[in-house]
Design an enzyme around this catalytic site. Sequence first.
Site, short mmCIF file in Angstrom:
data_model
loop_
_atom_site.label_atom_id
_atom_site.label_comp_id
_atom_site.label_asym_id
_atom_site.label_seq_id
_atom_site.Cartn_x
_atom_site.Cartn_y
_atom_site.Cartn_z
N ALA A 1 0.26 -1.90 11.03
CA ALA A 1 -0.12 -1.18 12.25
C ALA A 1 -1.24 -1.91 12.98
O ALA A 1 -1.16 -2.17 14.19
CB ALA A 1 -0.56 0.24 11.89
N PHE B 1 20.52 3.04 3.42
CA PHE B 1 19.29 3.55 2.81
C PHE B 1 19.33 5.06 2.83
O PHE B 1 19.96 5.66 3.71
CB PHE B 1 18.07 3.04 3.57
N ASP C 1 -9.99 5.89 3.99
CA ASP C 1 -11.27 5.68 4.68
C ASP C 1 -11.22 6.17 6.13
O ASP C 1 -12.11 6.88 6.59
CB ASP C 1 -11.64 4.18 4.70
N GLN D 1 4.22 12.81 0.03
CA GLN D 1 5.49 12.48 -0.61
C GLN D 1 5.32 11.86 -2.00
O GLN D 1 4.54 10.92 -2.16
CB GLN D 1 6.27 11.52 0.27
N HIS E 1 7.46 9.84 -4.76
CA HIS E 1 8.69 9.09 -4.95
C HIS E 1 9.13 9.31 -6.39
O HIS E 1 8.31 9.21 -7.30
CB HIS E 1 8.43 7.61 -4.67
N LEU F 1 6.13 1.20 -7.95
CA LEU F 1 7.37 1.74 -7.40
C LEU F 1 8.60 0.95 -7.81
O LEU F 1 8.64 -0.27 -7.72
CB LEU F 1 7.29 1.75 -5.88
N GLU G 1 14.48 2.76 -4.47
CA GLU G 1 15.61 3.66 -4.48
C GLU G 1 16.91 2.93 -4.78
O GLU G 1 17.90 3.53 -5.21
CB GLU G 1 15.72 4.30 -3.10
N ARG H 1 14.43 12.48 -2.05
CA ARG H 1 13.27 12.21 -2.90
C ARG H 1 12.57 13.46 -3.41
O ARG H 1 12.24 13.56 -4.59
CB ARG H 1 12.24 11.38 -2.12
N HIS I 1 3.15 8.61 -3.19
CA HIS I 1 3.67 7.47 -2.45
C HIS I 1 3.23 7.41 -1.01
O HIS I 1 2.82 6.37 -0.52
CB HIS I 1 5.19 7.53 -2.54
N GLU J 1 -0.06 4.59 8.57
CA GLU J 1 0.00 5.70 7.63
C GLU J 1 -1.19 6.64 7.79
O GLU J 1 -1.10 7.82 7.46
CB GLU J 1 0.08 5.19 6.19
N ARG K 1 9.07 12.06 4.75
CA ARG K 1 9.47 10.84 5.44
C ARG K 1 10.75 10.26 4.85
O ARG K 1 10.94 10.28 3.65
CB ARG K 1 8.35 9.81 5.32
C1 LIG Z 1 5.32 0.37 -3.01
C2 LIG Z 1 5.61 0.81 -1.61
C3 LIG Z 1 6.85 0.55 -1.03
C4 LIG Z 1 7.13 0.95 0.27
N1 LIG Z 1 8.35 0.66 0.80
C5 LIG Z 1 8.61 1.01 2.08
C6 LIG Z 1 9.85 0.66 2.68
O1 LIG Z 1 10.71 0.04 2.07
N2 LIG Z 1 10.07 1.02 3.96
C7 LIG Z 1 9.13 1.69 4.68
O2 LIG Z 1 9.38 1.96 5.84
N3 LIG Z 1 7.93 2.04 4.14
C8 LIG Z 1 7.65 1.70 2.87
N4 LIG Z 1 6.43 2.05 2.31
C9 LIG Z 1 5.41 2.69 3.14
C10 LIG Z 1 4.71 1.68 4.04
O3 LIG Z 1 4.71 0.41 3.44
C11 LIG Z 1 3.27 2.02 4.35
O4 LIG Z 1 3.19 3.32 4.75
C12 LIG Z 1 2.73 1.15 5.46
O5 LIG Z 1 2.85 -0.19 5.11
C13 LIG Z 1 1.29 1.43 5.83
O6 LIG Z 1 0.82 0.44 6.75
P1 LIG Z 1 -0.58 0.55 7.45
O7 LIG Z 1 -0.64 -0.57 8.43
O8 LIG Z 1 -0.75 1.90 7.98
O9 LIG Z 1 -1.66 0.37 6.33
P2 LIG Z 1 -1.91 -0.72 5.18
O10 LIG Z 1 -0.91 -1.79 5.19
O11 LIG Z 1 -2.12 0.02 3.93
O12 LIG Z 1 -3.26 -1.39 5.64
C14 LIG Z 1 -4.50 -0.74 5.57
C15 LIG Z 1 -5.54 -1.69 6.11
O13 LIG Z 1 -6.74 -0.99 6.35
C16 LIG Z 1 -7.81 -1.71 5.83
N5 LIG Z 1 -8.88 -0.76 5.55
C17 LIG Z 1 -8.80 0.38 4.85
N6 LIG Z 1 -9.99 0.98 4.83
C18 LIG Z 1 -10.85 0.21 5.54
C19 LIG Z 1 -12.22 0.30 5.88
N7 LIG Z 1 -12.99 1.30 5.47
N8 LIG Z 1 -12.76 -0.70 6.60
C20 LIG Z 1 -12.02 -1.75 7.01
N9 LIG Z 1 -10.72 -1.86 6.73
C21 LIG Z 1 -10.14 -0.88 5.99
C22 LIG Z 1 -7.27 -2.42 4.66
O14 LIG Z 1 -8.03 -3.57 4.39
C23 LIG Z 1 -5.89 -2.80 5.15
O15 LIG Z 1 -5.95 -4.00 5.87
C24 LIG Z 1 6.15 1.66 1.01
C25 LIG Z 1 4.91 1.92 0.44
C26 LIG Z 1 4.63 1.52 -0.87
C27 LIG Z 1 3.30 1.86 -1.45
#
Ligand SMILES: Cc1cc2nc3c(=O)[nH]c(=O)nc-3n(C[C@H](O)[C@H](O)[C@H](O)COP(=O)(O)OP(=O)(O)OC[C@H]3O[C@@H](n4cnc5c(N)ncnc54)[C@H](O)[C@@H]3O)c2cc1C
Lengths: 232, 132, 582, 127
Positions: C21, C122, C223, C242, C244, C254, C257, C288, C354, C385, C396
């Site tokens: 994101a 999926f 955070d 959720q 899993h 994990l 699926e 799930r 999850h 997220e 989800r």
């Molecule tokens: C094992 C696993 C498998 C998955 N498989 C799938 C899939 O196949 N398909 C799907 O659609 N989704 C999947 N998901 C869900 C999806 O991957 C996540 O929901 C998504 O990647 C979250 O992305 P994000 O950018 O929100 O956060 P993240 O990628 O978690 O990044 C968080 C960022 O915030 C930073 N951060 C956090 N706190 C602070 C702070 N206080 N100060 C500065 N920086 C901070 C961290 O350093 C990091 O860079 C899966 C999740 C898991 C755990």
Amino acid sequence: MQVTLRIQRFDPEHDSAPRWQEYRVDADPMARVLDLLHLVKWEQDASLTFRRSCGHGICGSDAMLINGRNRLACKIRVDQLGRRISVAPLPGLPVVKDLVVDMDGFFAKYRSVRPYLINDQPPPVRERRQLPQERAVFDDTTKCILCGACTSSCPSFWARSEYVGPAAIVNAHRFIFDSRDEGAAERLAILSDRDGVWRCRTIFNCVDACPRGINITRAILEVSAAIVERTT
Amino acid sequence: MVTIDPRTAGRARPQGSGFELFVWYVMRITGVMLFVLALAHFSILHFLFDPSQESATWIATQRWNSLIWRVFDWTLLMTVLFHSFMGVRTVVIDYVHGERPRLLLMSALYIVGLVLFVAGTSVVLTLPDKVL
Amino acid sequence: MLDSGPVIHEFDAVIVGAGGAGLYAALELARDGVPTAVISKLYPTRSHTGAAQGGICAALGNQEEDHWEWHMFDTVKGGDYLVDQDAAEILAREAIETVIELEHLGLPFNRTPDGRIDQRRFGGHTRNFGEAPVRRACYAADRTGHMILQTLYQQCIKHGVRFFDEYHVVDLLVEDGLSRGVVAYRLADGALHVFRSKAVLLATGGFGRMFRITSNAHTLTGDGLALAYRRGVPLEDMEFYQFHPTGLAGLGVLLSEAARGEGGILLNGKGERFMERYAPTLLDLAPRDVVSRAIYQEIRAGRGVDGKDYVWLDVHHLGRAVIDEKLPDITDFARIYQGVEPYTQPVGIQPTAHYAMGGVPTDVTARVVIDERNTPLPGLYAAGECACVSVHGANRLGTNSLLDILVFGRRAGRDMARFARSTELPELPAGDPAERVRGELDALRSRQEGEPPARIRKELADVMMDDVSVFRTEETLRRAQGVVRELKERYHRVRVQDGGVRFNQDLLEVREVGYLLDIAEVTVAAALARQESRGAHYREDYPARDDTNWLKHSLASRSDGGPLLRYKPVTITRFTPKPRTY
Amino acid sequence: MLLFRYRAREGMLAWAFHRISGVAIWLFVVVHVVDIYLVGGDPKAYNTILQVYASPGGRIAEVLLGAALLYHALNGLRILIIDLWPAMTVYHRALWYASWVIFVAVGIPGAFIILRPVIGPALGIGA
Ligand SMILES: Cc1cc2nc3c(=O)[nH]c(=O)nc-3n(C[C@H](O)[C@H](O)[C@H](O)COP(=O)(O)OP(=O)(O)OC[C@H]3O[C@@H](n4cnc5c(N)ncnc54)[C@H](O)[C@@H]3O)c2cc1C
Ligand code: HEM
Ligand code: SF4
Ligand code: F3S
Ligand code: FES
């Protein structure tokens, strides 16, 4: 079972040089070294410092020197190592504190090889076409998680820290051989300089260390071959 | 705010002179040549003959009386000099840090190499006449 | 130590978090020429987006007929109709251009024989409004998330984004209803840095570490949510979390699926195929939430393996060829982490925490909204997220999260660029903007006596796992509420052992426990209030969905007496709620 | 030094031996070119040097030289094979072991021939 964990400690505010400290922990043979480090940190000594995040070998945070070899702490079990386990920071990189090393130089080298798709043509409306066999050529090198285990296991890198290192070459390979990319000449020029691919002496420590099972040496040699082809 | 040219983000483009590529290439070619020449040389002088049978005169009269053997040994000399000095150059680059010590050592290395080249060549060219 | 004044930076846009994101937003801003900083507590490539394996959905129709309306329908139904349908429509429509753009940025998708992006099936994604499964998930081997993270990071490098790696954001500067920037703590030397900025994006990911067994990284501690909550922003739909079904027993890592998709089956401790009793038609491939509940019931009835809290996932009958080719991650994980050989042996699994459906409420341009009327808080954005748009509603669908972080990360970037051009750099709060956090950190650091934080963290994870996970009742939730309150009390006396300034991780981890406690309290309160079962929120004492009273989003705001709950309506455009059967 | 702290596997050992043998042969070559030069400059001195080569100590040194050369040559070939054909990287260990097999097969008889004047009488074979 009882495990003796020897950890190389270094507190920049108090120590002038790294020192070894021993901890005894009661560990399940199936536990990973990361679990042991957590046990120490949570139950014995909270000041123990190490990086970790995902806990299952995908983020590349916790590469370290374990029983004399570079590995991910979250991917190696106690029963693979025995009752005496030594843990030290990645060799050849400046130690910041305990098991934490300074990775800035490592990432700078990564950035130096233009690790991004270079293609100035306006993209088509839909996806660019790429055949499965074209993709297969660089599939292996897309796996890299930039953990640094390879570069810091390489004797050529220890000897000469200017060496761009296997990790950067792996990531250059990933683009040089991507059929959609047009920056190969630029990258090959960068990599044929004194601290580029020619510093590799086919030592294979990098391949043994890579937690993603990438055939790094092969990638390096393919890049060398591409340079040779282009220049001769 | 400094604007960063996307194409130069990261390390500046180094000036590859092509010399490293040349060395790498020639190391391999001379390696293959040496595999034949050096092993043959060693075998001839140790297995076919024995140092106890050899002498300066023997070299001049038996071994270097034909052009073929002179060419052979001269080629071996050139190949081995290039290969080994460039090999040692790699070792020096690896372990000698600091511009000055490295420059000194490299210069010494190249000078010794050159001297050996001249000395070796002159022996191969002139020896039989001298001794006879 | 911490007494020197903070370092002050000025940027038009500041992004907190370098997962999918955050990076997509940063790229969008950088391409637009907006001076942007990305602050991340981890090196960007360590973000948990890299752990996602399965895929990212888009109705490209490369393999068979598909339409974004179908995708939207699946999303709404999968979310048990708690989804805001305007957002779901955007998600499904923009999925297509987003995935195509990812390809243009260099992502190495798997390909069809004629070179287009390959797609596979999926869970929950169907053709013609639920008729049959459809191939909609685009993927890059079993490392889709990894490739997304890498590709976006690479593009950010290319476009000269400024990264502040290993800086923890520890406070948001919000004053007079306007976001003004953030305060970050630099791990390397303990210095506080103030980032003055027109627009701030929260993209800090999830908070699975609230639970004992989770697929989430150690660093996912909510955070962004906690910081926003502490500055008066409400949190939306926090009762929906959720689980899993197939996490590795004891670890929570994990297992995708795909294992069951390929024909793997679940067995209890007695070797019975228990899903026959819970979902006679779909069996092991039920949604799930259904499978997770079934596993839990077996365990509670003492039919876990050796009476313990896990059951078996068995794939050995699929044969080596299928296992090697289709399920490499499962074999890998089982071998490494359990020492089990899936060719011949079953793998111990248990439901694993999850994904957070809830989070910081936003509108469809990712602007943070602070009340039932969707009033935005100017300058503050959230995506990924940690945000709740809400496209996932109560549950989800697989592959929709990667899509969510990209579609709304990109939208955030665009709107931030627009906003940054339309406004001046806001004034920082008077005095030292970092004063408040400095006080909090100094207090933690100077305390000589006290409890180690690890214990609190563990007790929290235990109670959340035991009492607030797959099954909930008034009784378990009340108990959890008591425990969380007690832990919050004890947290005030917690002690940091490491007194240093350089790379003091101990200090930051203590802070993270504080974040988890805050949002755990909200989760429990919201779950306690919602007297129905919907999607991932299952109340044994209220087992039915209740659209008359509960078809609404919860909003929890902070107050001295604990979280204060309000509700806002669900946006319904195309699909009226129906019973959710598969 | 890091080289000793890291637990070497085949690839690293192969390289270390290659480097050590390479430098050792280089040292010998430097000396050898000088002594060849003496053939022209001072044949007498050269003949004395040849005596040294033929002495028992000299013969042992020659065996070591031969071993270094043989190892370096075989491993050099291994490197060349891998260089020219990167797919062979997968078999780099097998190739190294293969080079040792050849090393032993060629080296033992070779060493015997060179050392015969020294060990021959002891074994009763005659020089
Ligand atoms: C094992 C696993 C498998 C998955 N498989 C799938 C899939 O196949 N398909 C799907 O659609 N989704 C999947 N998901 C869900 C999806 O991957 C996540 O929901 C998504 O990647 C979250 O992305 P994000 O950018 O929100 O956060 P993240 O990628 O978690 O990044 C968080 C960022 O915030 C930073 N951060 C956090 N706190 C602070 C702070 N206080 N100060 C500065 N920086 C901070 C961290 O350093 C990091 O860079 C899966 C999740 C898991 C755990
Ligand atoms: C007999 C056949 C020989 C072959 C096939 C051979 C092959 C090679 C090759 C391929 C390399 C490059 C190694 C690398 O890049 O990692 C090399 C390096 C080297 N060779 Fe040879 N070589 C031979 C003989 C010799 C001889 C006779 C000498 C010395 C006089 C010698 C000295 C060296 C040195 C010093 C190096 C550098 C070592 C290093 O960088 O680690 N080689 N050889
Ligand atoms: S190539 Fe392998 S060892 Fe090297 S950084 Fe990448 S994943 Fe780590
Ligand atoms: S260890 Fe180093 S020398 Fe080459 S094969 Fe690997 S990069
Ligand atoms: S903690 Fe992520 S790789 Fe080990």
